[in-house]
Design a protein around this motif. Structure first.
Motif, PDB file in Angstrom:
ATOM      1  N   ALA A  79       0.847  -1.181   0.000  1.00  0.00           N
ATOM      2  CA  ALA A  79       0.000   0.000   0.000  1.00  0.00           C
ATOM      3  C   ALA A  79       0.890   1.240   0.000  1.00  0.00           C
ATOM      4  CB  ALA A  79      -0.888  -0.012   1.237  1.00  0.00           C
ATOM      5  N   ALA A  80       0.320   2.370  -0.352  1.00  0.00           N
ATOM      6  CA  ALA A  80       1.009   3.652  -0.154  1.00  0.00           C
ATOM      7  C   ALA A  80       0.791   4.081   1.292  1.00  0.00           C
ATOM      8  CB  ALA A  80       0.454   4.694  -1.107  1.00  0.00           C
ATOM      9  N   GLY A  81       1.680   4.915   1.824  1.00  0.00           N
ATOM     10  CA  GLY A  81       1.565   5.322   3.213  1.00  0.00           C
ATOM     11  C   GLY A  81       1.426   6.815   3.385  1.00  0.00           C
ATOM     12  N   PHE A  82       0.550   7.214   4.291  1.00  0.00           N
ATOM     13  CA  PHE A  82       0.371   8.623   4.659  1.00  0.00           C
ATOM     14  C   PHE A  82       0.560   8.720   6.163  1.00  0.00           C
ATOM     15  CE2 PHE A  82      -2.050   7.898   0.823  1.00  0.00           C
ATOM     16  CZ  PHE A  82      -1.781   9.008   0.041  1.00  0.00           C
ATOM     17  N   THR A  83       1.547   9.480   6.586  1.00  0.00           N
ATOM     18  CA  THR A  83       1.912   9.509   8.004  1.00  0.00           C
ATOM     19  C   THR A  83       1.442  10.753   8.743  1.00  0.00           C
ATOM     20  OG1 THR A  83       4.039  10.547   7.499  1.00  0.00           O
ATOM     21  CG2 THR A  83       3.978   8.127   7.539  1.00  0.00           C
ATOM     22  N   ARG A  84       0.836  11.694   8.035  1.00  0.00           N
ATOM     23  CA  ARG A  84       0.460  12.934   8.711  1.00  0.00           C
ATOM     24  C   ARG A  84      -0.985  13.310   8.388  1.00  0.00           C
ATOM     25  NH1 ARG A  84       0.787  17.521   5.387  1.00  0.00           N
ATOM     26  NH2 ARG A  84       1.372  17.030   3.232  1.00  0.00           N
ATOM     27  N   ALA A  85      -1.596  13.976   9.328  1.00  0.00           N
ATOM     28  CA  ALA A  85      -2.924  14.524   9.101  1.00  0.00           C
ATOM     29  C   ALA A  85      -2.798  15.768   8.235  1.00  0.00           C
ATOM     30  CB  ALA A  85      -3.585  14.873  10.428  1.00  0.00           C
ATOM     31  N   ILE A  86      -3.745  15.967   7.356  1.00  0.00           N
ATOM     32  CA  ILE A  86      -3.705  17.127   6.462  1.00  0.00           C
ATOM     33  C   ILE A  86      -4.759  18.128   6.926  1.00  0.00           C
ATOM     34  CG2 ILE A  86      -4.013  17.910   4.078  1.00  0.00           C
ATOM     35  CD1 ILE A  86      -3.032  15.180   3.166  1.00  0.00           C
ATOM     36  N   PRO A  87      -4.366  19.329   7.278  1.00  0.00           N
ATOM     37  CA  PRO A  87      -5.326  20.340   7.762  1.00  0.00           C
ATOM     38  C   PRO A  87      -6.420  20.587   6.739  1.00  0.00           C
ATOM     39  CG  PRO A  87      -3.065  21.044   8.165  1.00  0.00           C
ATOM     40  CD  PRO A  87      -2.974  19.834   7.293  1.00  0.00           C
ATOM     41  N   ALA A  88      -7.590  20.942   7.232  1.00  0.00           N
ATOM     42  CA  ALA A  88      -8.740  21.142   6.365  1.00  0.00           C
ATOM     43  C   ALA A  88      -8.449  22.129   5.246  1.00  0.00           C
ATOM     44  CB  ALA A  88      -9.940  21.616   7.202  1.00  0.00           C
ATOM     45  N   ALA A  89      -7.674  23.185   5.565  1.00  0.00           N
ATOM     46  CA  ALA A  89      -7.387  24.219   4.568  1.00  0.00           C
ATOM     47  C   ALA A  89      -6.511  23.698   3.432  1.00  0.00           C
ATOM     48  CB  ALA A  89      -6.702  25.409   5.231  1.00  0.00           C
ATOM     49  N   GLN A  90      -5.830  22.569   3.666  1.00  0.00           N
ATOM     50  CA  GLN A  90      -4.928  22.017   2.654  1.00  0.00           C
ATOM     51  C   GLN A  90      -5.520  20.828   1.905  1.00  0.00           C
ATOM     52  OE1 GLN A  90      -1.032  21.246   4.339  1.00  0.00           O
ATOM     53  NE2 GLN A  90      -1.093  23.126   5.574  1.00  0.00           N
ATOM     54  N   LEU A  91      -6.734  20.432   2.245  1.00  0.00           N
ATOM     55  CA  LEU A  91      -7.363  19.300   1.568  1.00  0.00           C
ATOM     56  C   LEU A  91      -7.628  19.635   0.100  1.00  0.00           C
ATOM     57  CD1 LEU A  91      -9.952  18.222   4.291  1.00  0.00           C
ATOM     58  CD2 LEU A  91      -7.852  17.020   3.661  1.00  0.00           C
ATOM     59  N   LYS A  92      -7.362  18.674  -0.763  1.00  0.00           N
ATOM     60  CA  LYS A  92      -7.572  18.850  -2.193  1.00  0.00           C
ATOM     61  C   LYS A  92      -9.000  18.465  -2.581  1.00  0.00           C
ATOM     62  CE  LYS A  92      -3.147  19.750  -2.772  1.00  0.00           C
ATOM     63  NZ  LYS A  92      -2.662  21.100  -3.143  1.00  0.00           N
ATOM     64  N   THR A  93      -9.351  18.775  -3.810  1.00  0.00           N
ATOM     65  CA  THR A  93     -10.658  18.409  -4.358  1.00  0.00           C
ATOM     66  C   THR A  93     -10.447  17.433  -5.503  1.00  0.00           C
ATOM     67  OG1 THR A  93     -11.682  20.519  -3.771  1.00  0.00           O
ATOM     68  CG2 THR A  93     -12.732  19.238  -5.520  1.00  0.00           C
ATOM     69  N   SER A  94     -11.081  16.260  -5.427  1.00  0.00           N
ATOM     70  CA  SER A  94     -10.948  15.278  -6.509  1.00  0.00           C
ATOM     71  C   SER A  94     -12.245  15.110  -7.297  1.00  0.00           C
ATOM     72  CB  SER A  94     -10.512  13.916  -5.942  1.00  0.00           C
ATOM     73  OG  SER A  94     -11.532  13.352  -5.136  1.00  0.00           O
ATOM     74  N   VAL A  95     -13.339  15.675  -6.780  1.00  0.00           N
ATOM     75  CA  VAL A  95     -14.626  15.623  -7.492  1.00  0.00           C
ATOM     76  C   VAL A  95     -15.135  17.068  -7.565  1.00  0.00           C
ATOM     77  CG1 VAL A  95     -16.939  14.620  -7.584  1.00  0.00           C
ATOM     78  CG2 VAL A  95     -15.072  13.329  -6.519  1.00  0.00           C
ATOM     79  N   PRO A  96     -14.764  17.792  -8.585  1.00  0.00           N
ATOM     80  CA  PRO A  96     -15.073  19.228  -8.659  1.00  0.00           C
ATOM     81  C   PRO A  96     -16.546  19.559  -8.840  1.00  0.00           C
ATOM     82  CG  PRO A  96     -14.026  18.465 -10.685  1.00  0.00           C
ATOM     83  CD  PRO A  96     -13.927  17.333  -9.717  1.00  0.00           C
ATOM     84  N   ARG A  97     -17.348  18.599  -9.312  1.00  0.00           N
ATOM     85  CA  ARG A  97     -18.779  18.870  -9.475  1.00  0.00           C
ATOM     86  C   ARG A  97     -19.573  17.615  -9.157  1.00  0.00           C
ATOM     87  NH1 ARG A  97     -20.901  16.834 -14.211  1.00  0.00           N
ATOM     88  NH2 ARG A  97     -19.376  16.006 -15.703  1.00  0.00           N
ATOM     89  N   LYS A  98     -20.800  17.823  -8.748  1.00  0.00           N
ATOM     90  CA  LYS A  98     -21.672  16.685  -8.448  1.00  0.00           C
ATOM     91  C   LYS A  98     -21.936  15.887  -9.718  1.00  0.00           C
ATOM     92  CE  LYS A  98     -24.288  18.822  -4.660  1.00  0.00           C
ATOM     93  NZ  LYS A  98     -25.655  19.182  -4.172  1.00  0.00           N
ATOM     94  N   LEU A  99     -21.758  14.583  -9.625  1.00  0.00           N
ATOM     95  CA  LEU A  99     -22.025  13.722 -10.776  1.00  0.00           C
ATOM     96  C   LEU A  99     -23.394  13.056 -10.680  1.00  0.00           C
ATOM     97  CD1 LEU A  99     -18.543  11.976 -11.262  1.00  0.00           C
ATOM     98  CD2 LEU A  99     -19.482  13.971 -12.447  1.00  0.00           C
ATOM     99  N   GLY A 100     -24.004  13.107  -9.487  1.00  0.00           N
ATOM    100  CA  GLY A 100     -25.305  12.494  -9.312  1.00  0.00           C
ATOM    101  C   GLY A 100     -26.426  13.330  -9.886  1.00  0.00           C
ATOM    102  N   SER A 101     -27.521  12.656 -10.247  1.00  0.00           N
ATOM    103  CA  SER A 101     -28.659  13.339 -10.875  1.00  0.00           C
ATOM    104  C   SER A 101     -29.700  13.795  -9.872  1.00  0.00           C
ATOM    105  CB  SER A 101     -29.326  12.384 -11.868  1.00  0.00           C
ATOM    106  OG  SER A 101     -29.980  11.316 -11.171  1.00  0.00           O
TER     107      SER A 101
END
Length: 563
Positions: A79-101
């Motif tokens: 697996a890939a590893g993530f060792t640190r918590a990411i502050p809310a202000a630094q969270l990325k967006t991977s779904v820029p728009r709603k895909l549901g109908s």
């Protein structure tokens, strides 16, 4: 970030699968059951598989995610590893728009414990963010196979159904082909690029989603490195001046020294599953993995010398009385972990995710508690010869009666839930609503009791990113787990049916069911190695040789997915 531990009564959750397949997590600690092979056959058939060139036409194109870079990149199947918590202000967006109908979906899923009430804040927030009104039909995970059988035999099934691999038995695999939709038109090849998070799911996991010659399931991906690790009390080893054994002989010698029955300390719990890895026995986690083409001959794990050697070594541990008495008497289930944390056993084998689970549990109870996984050694004390486990073992299907828009809404749910660590979508899926389901303490998200009760056993199953381990509360454990996988992955091979979903012919599907009990009897001295040899001979006569020919033809006709 990864969810905090679920309640003791809960079953597999998003957290449970960070490090491994679902197989070991669904089983309890100590010794794992031999789970039935899962899968589907060619279209219109009740047995077989799809692989090779035919599968290549069905698989989604792979496009690795670049949204967030892991602290420890995946290597050797880890697996890939993530060792640190990411502050809310630094969270990325991977779904820029709603895909549901805005439409609705009914999803049936297993749940261990008391299911949360519908319409809770977590469900509402997820539905709003995705744009799909999901209604969960949670069923008791313990009896889920019975419920599945009844539902799939009926004329009306939910829009979406989650099926763990260990429930794909009996008539359920053939029902999968008849009842569930072909997702190929929406996901195969470049079509998947409309759902970028799903495009980042490894191809070998998607291969497992092929049933009946069609891509029917969204799989939950996992590392293919063995998920059973020999875990040891690092603190007690240091206190006693022990060094980690590096061969079967060293382990037995150390175990005799470390055991003090009067002081209620035993070297180990049942070590059968570690023994299988030490001696290079073909994987027992999926019946298709029991088989491998070697030197032109199809062999089964129970026919090999390595299998007998592993049982004999484990028998020696029991005979030397270095195994905890509760394991000797067969109480090897959930108590094994408690015996370990109590210091009654110094080594036990379990899903590697227990490394984090036990460390998290004990740090508020025993500040000196420390543990780790030691590297699996080979039969001669050299490098091990390990076999890969399946890269996915939980699948989610859409009803064949679902409309095109419902299928797209389902994929919108899956794409959102497959968001990688470090994104807003992951945070909502894994933790829920801040202030309700979790709070941030010392920079780390911590679930409230409401979050523990509600944020698990639902959206967990509808989509997951490529395998990852993320325990920012214990970064050293995260690193230790990933690096252990990387080291073990360097010695891991893929057997002939790795990555394939196989349904055995019904007349032979229960042929090997008695072997696990026989193994347990042999290692505890109740039966002999010669009894195993006789059982193998009977197995061959009763259909094992016929099944061997069937698997050989399957491989000849379809080819292998291993590379």
């Amino acid at each position: 970030m990864t969810p905090n531990a679920a309640s003791a009564s809960s079953g597999p959750s998003r957290r449970s699968f960070l490090a491994s397949t679902a197989v070991a997590t669904a089983a309890v600690a100590g010794g794992l059951p031999l789970l039935a092979a899962c899968g589907g056959g060619q279209e219109g058939r009740k047995e077989g598989t799809t692989s090779g060139k035919d599968a290549e036409k069905l698989l989604p194109a792979f496009v690795a995610s670049s949204v967030v870079s892991p602290d420890i990149p995946a290597k050797n199947g880890s697996a890939a590893g993530f060792t640190r918590a990411i502050p809310a202000a630094q969270l990325k967006t991977s779904v820029p728009r709603k895909l549901g109908s805005g439409g609705g979906l009914r999803i049936m899923s297993p749940f261990w414990g008391t299911p949360p009430k519908g319409g809770n804040p977590y469900y509402r927030a997820m539905n709003e963010a995705i744009g799909v009104q999901v209604t969960w039909q949670n069923q008791d995970g313990v009896t889920y196979d019975q419920k599945l059988g009844a539902v799939l035999a009926s004329s009306s099934i939910p829009d979406v159904v989650v099926i763990p691999g260990w429930n794909l038995m009996g008539k359920i695999p053939s029902a999968v082909n008849a009842k569930f939709a072909d997702l190929g038109p929406y996901l195969s090849g470049d079509e998947v690029k409309a759902y970028p998070n799903l495009a980042a799911v490894p191809s070998e996991a998607w291969q497992r989603g092929i049933f009946g010659g069609r891509l029917r399931a969204v799989p939950m991906p996992a590392s293919y490195v063995t998920d059973i690790a020999p875990l040891y009390r690092k603190d007690l080893f240091a206190k006693q001046g022990y060094t980690v054994p590096k061969s079967p002989a060293e382990f037995l010698s150390w175990a005799k020294e470390a055991t003090d029955a009067r002081g209620k300390v035993w070297a180990c719990d049942d070590m059968k599953w570690t023994a299988f890895n030490v001696f290079g026995v073909l994987s027992g986690s999926d019946k298709a993995l029991w088989w491998h083409l070697q030197d032109g001959k199809m062999i089964n794990r129970v026919e090999t010398e390595e299998y007998l050697e592993a049982l004999e070594w484990t028998r020696k541990l029991y005979a030397a009385e270095v195994v905890h008495p509760d394991a000797v008497s067969g109480k090897a289930g959930g108590d094994a972990g408690n015996r370990f944390t109590a210091g009654e056993v110094l080594v036990y084998n379990q899903n590697i995710s227990s490394w984090w689970g036990k460390m998290s549990e004990q740090r508020t109870q025993n500040a000196d508690f420390d543990m780790a996984a030691f590297d699996i050694f080979g039969a001669d004390g050299g490098d091990p010869a390990l076999w890969a486990v399946q890269p996915s073992n939980i699948f989610t299907f859409v009803s064949r009666k679902a409309s095109e828009q419902q299928i797209k809404d389902f994929l919108a749910v899956c794409n959102f839930c497959a968001a990688p660590y470090g994104t807003k979508e992951f945070m909502l899926t894994a933790y829920g609503v801040e202030g309700t389901d979790y709070e941030v303490k010392d920079g780390l998200p911590v679930k409230t009791q409401q979050g523990v009760n509600e944020v698990n056993g639902a959206f967990d199953y509808t989509g997951n990113p490529a395998p990852y381990i993320a325990y920012p509360d214990l970064p050293d454990v995260t690193r230790g787990m990933v690096e252990w996988q990387q080291r073990m992955g360097a010695f891991t091979r893929k057997s002939s049916f790795f990555g394939l979903t196989v349904t055995e012919p019904g007349r032979w599907s229960n042929l090997a069911d008695d072997f696990e009990q026989l193994e347990d009897d042999v290692v505890r001295g109740r039966k002999k190695i010669s009894d195993v040899q006789q059982a193998v001979s009977d197995w061959r006569k009763q259909g094992g040789d016929g099944l061997r020919d069937w698997y050989k033809k399957l491989l000849d006709d379809n080819g292998s997915a291993a590379n």
